[in-house]
Design an enzyme around this catalytic site. Sequence first.
Site, PDB file in Angstrom:
ATOM      1  N   ILE A   1       9.827 -33.221 -20.375  1.00  0.00           N
ATOM      2  CA  ILE A   1      10.493 -34.613 -19.869  1.00  0.00           C
ATOM      3  C   ILE A   1       9.967 -34.774 -18.348  1.00  0.00           C
ATOM      4  N   THR A   2      10.064 -33.352 -17.575  1.00  0.00           N
ATOM      5  CA  THR A   2       9.730 -33.454 -16.102  1.00  0.00           C
ATOM      6  C   THR A   2       8.285 -33.374 -15.802  1.00  0.00           C
ATOM      7  N   GLY A   3       7.422 -33.244 -16.881  1.00  0.00           N
ATOM      8  CA  GLY A   3       5.905 -33.295 -16.738  1.00  0.00           C
ATOM      9  C   GLY A   3       5.284 -34.628 -16.660  1.00  0.00           C
ATOM     10  N   GLN A   4       4.091 -34.660 -16.409  1.00  0.00           N
ATOM     11  CA  GLN A   4       3.357 -35.785 -16.190  1.00  0.00           C
ATOM     12  C   GLN A   4       3.187 -36.520 -17.392  1.00  0.00           C
TER      13      GLN A   4
ATOM     14  N   ASP B   1      15.733 -24.651 -23.236  1.00  0.00           N
ATOM     15  CA  ASP B   1      14.742 -23.911 -22.648  1.00  0.00           C
ATOM     16  C   ASP B   1      13.848 -23.430 -23.928  1.00  0.00           C
TER      17      ASP B   1
ATOM     18  N   ALA C   1       6.331 -29.577 -23.847  1.00  0.00           N
ATOM     19  CA  ALA C   1       6.918 -28.373 -22.920  1.00  0.00           C
ATOM     20  C   ALA C   1       5.879 -27.185 -22.779  1.00  0.00           C
ATOM     21  N   ALA C   2       5.367 -26.771 -21.865  1.00  0.00           N
ATOM     22  CA  ALA C   2       4.599 -25.518 -21.511  1.00  0.00           C
ATOM     23  C   ALA C   2       4.374 -25.061 -20.391  1.00  0.00           C
TER      24      ALA C   2
ATOM     25  N   SER D   1      -4.402 -28.659 -27.383  1.00  0.00           N
ATOM     26  CA  SER D   1      -5.326 -28.932 -26.332  1.00  0.00           C
ATOM     27  C   SER D   1      -6.635 -28.714 -26.497  1.00  0.00           C
TER      28      SER D   1
ATOM     29  N   GLU E   1      -8.464 -27.189 -24.768  1.00  0.00           N
ATOM     30  CA  GLU E   1      -8.768 -25.773 -24.081  1.00  0.00           C
ATOM     31  C   GLU E   1      -8.821 -24.927 -25.092  1.00  0.00           C
TER      32      GLU E   1
ATOM     33  N   TYR F   1      -3.790 -19.312 -21.963  1.00  0.00           N
ATOM     34  CA  TYR F   1      -3.300 -20.598 -22.381  1.00  0.00           C
ATOM     35  C   TYR F   1      -3.789 -21.122 -23.598  1.00  0.00           C
TER      36      TYR F   1
ATOM     37  N   LYS G   1      -1.975 -21.914 -27.035  1.00  0.00           N
ATOM     38  CA  LYS G   1      -1.902 -23.422 -27.717  1.00  0.00           C
ATOM     39  C   LYS G   1      -2.703 -23.028 -29.289  1.00  0.00           C
TER      40      LYS G   1
HETATM   41  P1  NAP Z   1       3.064 -30.576 -17.055  1.00  0.00           P
HETATM   42  O1  NAP Z   1       3.204 -31.559 -16.029  1.00  0.00           O
HETATM   43  O2  NAP Z   1       2.753 -29.000 -16.697  1.00  0.00           O
HETATM   44  O3  NAP Z   1       4.714 -30.326 -17.856  1.00  0.00           O
HETATM   45  C1  NAP Z   1       5.100 -29.036 -18.313  1.00  0.00           C
HETATM   46  C2  NAP Z   1       6.562 -29.313 -18.780  1.00  0.00           C
HETATM   47  O4  NAP Z   1       6.828 -28.312 -19.557  1.00  0.00           O
HETATM   48  C3  NAP Z   1       7.281 -29.660 -17.301  1.00  0.00           C
HETATM   49  O5  NAP Z   1       8.491 -30.453 -17.868  1.00  0.00           O
HETATM   50  C4  NAP Z   1       8.359 -28.252 -17.577  1.00  0.00           C
HETATM   51  O6  NAP Z   1       9.477 -28.298 -16.958  1.00  0.00           O
HETATM   52  C5  NAP Z   1       8.108 -27.832 -18.938  1.00  0.00           C
HETATM   53  N1  NAP Z   1       8.449 -26.531 -19.298  1.00  0.00           N
HETATM   54  C6  NAP Z   1       7.994 -25.366 -18.922  1.00  0.00           C
HETATM   55  N2  NAP Z   1       8.310 -24.075 -19.135  1.00  0.00           N
HETATM   56  C7  NAP Z   1       9.336 -24.665 -20.009  1.00  0.00           C
HETATM   57  C8  NAP Z   1      10.575 -23.988 -20.767  1.00  0.00           C
HETATM   58  N3  NAP Z   1      10.384 -22.572 -20.971  1.00  0.00           N
HETATM   59  N4  NAP Z   1      11.386 -24.698 -21.378  1.00  0.00           N
HETATM   60  C9  NAP Z   1      11.269 -26.040 -21.432  1.00  0.00           C
HETATM   61  N5  NAP Z   1      10.560 -26.749 -20.743  1.00  0.00           N
HETATM   62  C10 NAP Z   1       9.481 -26.153 -20.104  1.00  0.00           C
HETATM   63  O7  NAP Z   1       2.329 -30.785 -18.303  1.00  0.00           O
HETATM   64  P2  NAP Z   1       1.418 -32.088 -19.039  1.00  0.00           P
HETATM   65  O8  NAP Z   1       0.463 -32.583 -18.122  1.00  0.00           O
HETATM   66  O9  NAP Z   1       2.380 -33.401 -19.075  1.00  0.00           O
HETATM   67  O10 NAP Z   1       1.027 -31.803 -20.296  1.00  0.00           O
HETATM   68  C11 NAP Z   1       2.241 -31.920 -21.372  1.00  0.00           C
HETATM   69  C12 NAP Z   1       1.862 -30.998 -22.491  1.00  0.00           C
HETATM   70  O11 NAP Z   1       0.403 -31.439 -22.819  1.00  0.00           O
HETATM   71  C13 NAP Z   1       1.761 -29.520 -22.215  1.00  0.00           C
HETATM   72  O12 NAP Z   1       1.999 -28.834 -23.438  1.00  0.00           O
HETATM   73  C14 NAP Z   1       0.088 -29.246 -21.900  1.00  0.00           C
HETATM   74  O13 NAP Z   1      -0.194 -27.849 -22.069  1.00  0.00           O
HETATM   75  C15 NAP Z   1      -0.520 -30.327 -23.032  1.00  0.00           C
HETATM   76  N6  NAP Z   1      -1.805 -30.594 -22.531  1.00  0.00           N
HETATM   77  C16 NAP Z   1      -1.863 -31.193 -21.502  1.00  0.00           C
HETATM   78  C17 NAP Z   1      -3.262 -32.067 -21.137  1.00  0.00           C
HETATM   79  C18 NAP Z   1      -3.327 -32.654 -19.887  1.00  0.00           C
HETATM   80  O14 NAP Z   1      -4.590 -32.842 -19.710  1.00  0.00           O
HETATM   81  N7  NAP Z   1      -2.409 -33.092 -18.965  1.00  0.00           N
HETATM   82  C19 NAP Z   1      -4.210 -31.880 -22.026  1.00  0.00           C
HETATM   83  C20 NAP Z   1      -4.039 -31.177 -23.404  1.00  0.00           C
HETATM   84  C21 NAP Z   1      -2.742 -30.587 -23.569  1.00  0.00           C
HETATM   85  P3  NAP Z   1       9.864 -27.725 -15.472  1.00  0.00           P
HETATM   86  O15 NAP Z   1      10.177 -28.905 -14.940  1.00  0.00           O
HETATM   87  O16 NAP Z   1      11.414 -27.087 -16.128  1.00  0.00           O
HETATM   88  O17 NAP Z   1       8.917 -26.664 -15.112  1.00  0.00           O
HETATM   89  N1  GDD Z   2      -7.330 -26.327 -11.064  1.00  0.00           N
HETATM   90  C1  GDD Z   2      -8.462 -26.392 -10.257  1.00  0.00           C
HETATM   91  N2  GDD Z   2      -8.538 -26.146  -8.816  1.00  0.00           N
HETATM   92  N3  GDD Z   2      -9.652 -26.399 -10.972  1.00  0.00           N
HETATM   93  C2  GDD Z   2     -10.793 -26.280 -10.465  1.00  0.00           C
HETATM   94  C3  GDD Z   2     -10.902 -26.182  -9.068  1.00  0.00           C
HETATM   95  C4  GDD Z   2      -9.608 -25.826  -8.286  1.00  0.00           C
HETATM   96  O1  GDD Z   2      -9.604 -25.792  -7.125  1.00  0.00           O
HETATM   97  N4  GDD Z   2     -11.949 -26.050  -8.576  1.00  0.00           N
HETATM   98  C5  GDD Z   2     -12.869 -26.287  -9.813  1.00  0.00           C
HETATM   99  N5  GDD Z   2     -12.056 -26.353 -10.891  1.00  0.00           N
HETATM  100  C6  GDD Z   2     -12.553 -26.721 -12.273  1.00  0.00           C
HETATM  101  C7  GDD Z   2     -11.844 -25.599 -13.328  1.00  0.00           C
HETATM  102  O2  GDD Z   2     -12.603 -24.255 -13.160  1.00  0.00           O
HETATM  103  C8  GDD Z   2     -11.935 -26.238 -14.533  1.00  0.00           C
HETATM  104  O3  GDD Z   2     -13.084 -26.150 -15.182  1.00  0.00           O
HETATM  105  C9  GDD Z   2     -11.835 -27.696 -14.300  1.00  0.00           C
HETATM  106  O4  GDD Z   2     -11.670 -27.677 -12.646  1.00  0.00           O
HETATM  107  C10 GDD Z   2     -10.455 -28.491 -14.645  1.00  0.00           C
HETATM  108  O5  GDD Z   2      -9.411 -27.727 -14.283  1.00  0.00           O
HETATM  109  P1  GDD Z   2      -7.870 -28.176 -14.169  1.00  0.00           P
HETATM  110  O6  GDD Z   2      -7.806 -29.634 -13.659  1.00  0.00           O
HETATM  111  O7  GDD Z   2      -7.027 -27.056 -13.889  1.00  0.00           O
HETATM  112  O8  GDD Z   2      -7.673 -28.296 -15.818  1.00  0.00           O
HETATM  113  P2  GDD Z   2      -7.887 -27.382 -17.001  1.00  0.00           P
HETATM  114  O9  GDD Z   2      -9.215 -28.037 -17.841  1.00  0.00           O
HETATM  115  O10 GDD Z   2      -8.121 -26.019 -16.858  1.00  0.00           O
HETATM  116  O11 GDD Z   2      -6.597 -27.573 -18.109  1.00  0.00           O
HETATM  117  C11 GDD Z   2      -6.346 -28.844 -18.134  1.00  0.00           C
HETATM  118  O12 GDD Z   2      -6.597 -29.524 -19.325  1.00  0.00           O
HETATM  119  C12 GDD Z   2      -6.296 -28.881 -20.553  1.00  0.00           C
HETATM  120  C13 GDD Z   2      -7.129 -29.771 -21.681  1.00  0.00           C
HETATM  121  O13 GDD Z   2      -8.256 -29.628 -21.758  1.00  0.00           O
HETATM  122  C14 GDD Z   2      -4.588 -28.397 -18.381  1.00  0.00           C
HETATM  123  O14 GDD Z   2      -4.028 -30.035 -18.336  1.00  0.00           O
HETATM  124  C15 GDD Z   2      -4.339 -27.695 -19.662  1.00  0.00           C
HETATM  125  O15 GDD Z   2      -2.828 -27.806 -19.609  1.00  0.00           O
HETATM  126  C16 GDD Z   2      -4.867 -28.640 -20.769  1.00  0.00           C
HETATM  127  O16 GDD Z   2      -4.604 -28.382 -21.906  1.00  0.00           O
END
Ligand code: NAP
Ligand code: GDD
Length: 373
Positions: free
Chosen positions: A39-42, A86, A109-110, A163, A165, A187, A191
Amino acid sequence: MSGFYVGKLPRRDRWSAAVAAGPDDGESQLTKRALITGITGQDGSYLAEHLLAEGYEVWGLVRGQANPRVRRVREILGDVRLVRGDLLDQGSLISAVERVQPDEVYNLAAISYVPMSWQQAELTGEVTGLGVLRVLEAIRVCSGISASRSPGRGQIRFYQASSSEMFGKVRESPQSEQTPFHPRSPYGVAKAYGHHLTQNYRESYGMFAVSGILFNHESPRRGAEFVSRKVSLGVAKIKLGYEKQVRLGNLGASRDWGFAGDYVRAMHLMLGRDEPTDYVVGTGVTHSVGELVELAFDVVGLDWRDHVVTDAAFIRPAEVDQLCANPAKAASELGWETHVGFEELVAMMVEADQKLLSESGGHAEDSFGPDAW
Ligand code: NAP
Ligand code: GDD
């Protein structure tokens, strides 16, 4: 029917009981209840807002003794109720599910920052991988489901945040629900475990358990360690005179980027279907990190070449070069579509960060700074 018995029934059965009991007894019980981990995440914040607007009672799982992000949740999501737990602690998840008695559980959560998964691979496996098992087990145990006892009509519905990923070194483009996985980070491997396990609990126990394979989605609430927010914050700081440079890694990688607010609607739609099945969610359009950077600097009228420094410290041990979704199934079966395009998203983020920094004298509260990794 005793009050105790009603409390122990799965939510959907209580809904039936409430209807049978008549409007006076039933009114408060007709509200659907969701439990969101992360819930604290995006995504947790956008999903909570969406479900509250849909009339849900929303509960968020929070961890830690004094988690500073809980204050932000209380500020922007005042109507969300909190329960401790947790993903590393099975008992805490069982207690949370027992207490909340949800209709729907969204496991967001992750450890979600890909580079951290090389630094803390075991922890990532525990939280991002085995954490899924613990949430599913909490639901299974609390619902009394076993190999010989299938879930009833009122079962808890489960969403897993899978994801793109997992596709990693992609076998085909664009990627659909049928594309094989080749994860490129601890990661991504974790997943993939959670994804297969969700499918397995569906097939083994008949649970309503689905995965959304979501491609990258961003917003002004994105963590500052991810590239989109690192760039939008960097551009805003440079424009306002707080910094001169932003240091980045691989500008050649491409992602299918969308707006987080659009993606949480897909999560909710998936749990509203008659049959549980997995969906790819993305825009179907891919852009390089370089294009993202150029566009973000364009928003404030600056030339990115004057300010971007590439730094080997941000290059990953193994990269996912390109991701692009085929969201046809989500479009046809869920009626899901995006409302915010890539250019609008980048402008929204840069403008939000300029406002944030202007109002805070250059301080972005949740930023770990450009050297987070
Ligand atoms: P995020 O902002 O990094 O949020 C992650 C959340 O996980 C935070 O609320 C964190 O809480 C919680 N968490 C971490 N460790 C935990 C634990 N041990 N027990 C309980 N809670 C825990 O991620 P997001 O971008 O919102 O993404 C949400 C989900 O979608 C994640 O599973 C991510 O991997 C997946 N996802 C994201 C994307 C994307 O582009 N955003 C794409 C594909 C999949 P704390 O405040 O306690 O750290
Ligand atoms: N973070 C970061 N920082 N990424 C960078 C940078 C930098 O300074 N410079 C280049 N990149 C490139 C990374 O190498 C990657 O190819 C791309 O930017 C995206 O990086 P992130 O924004 O960190 O996202 P991600 O694709 O690795 O992972 C995110 O998306 C996944 C879904 O495909 C995360 O939200 C994962 O949790 C999620 O599953």
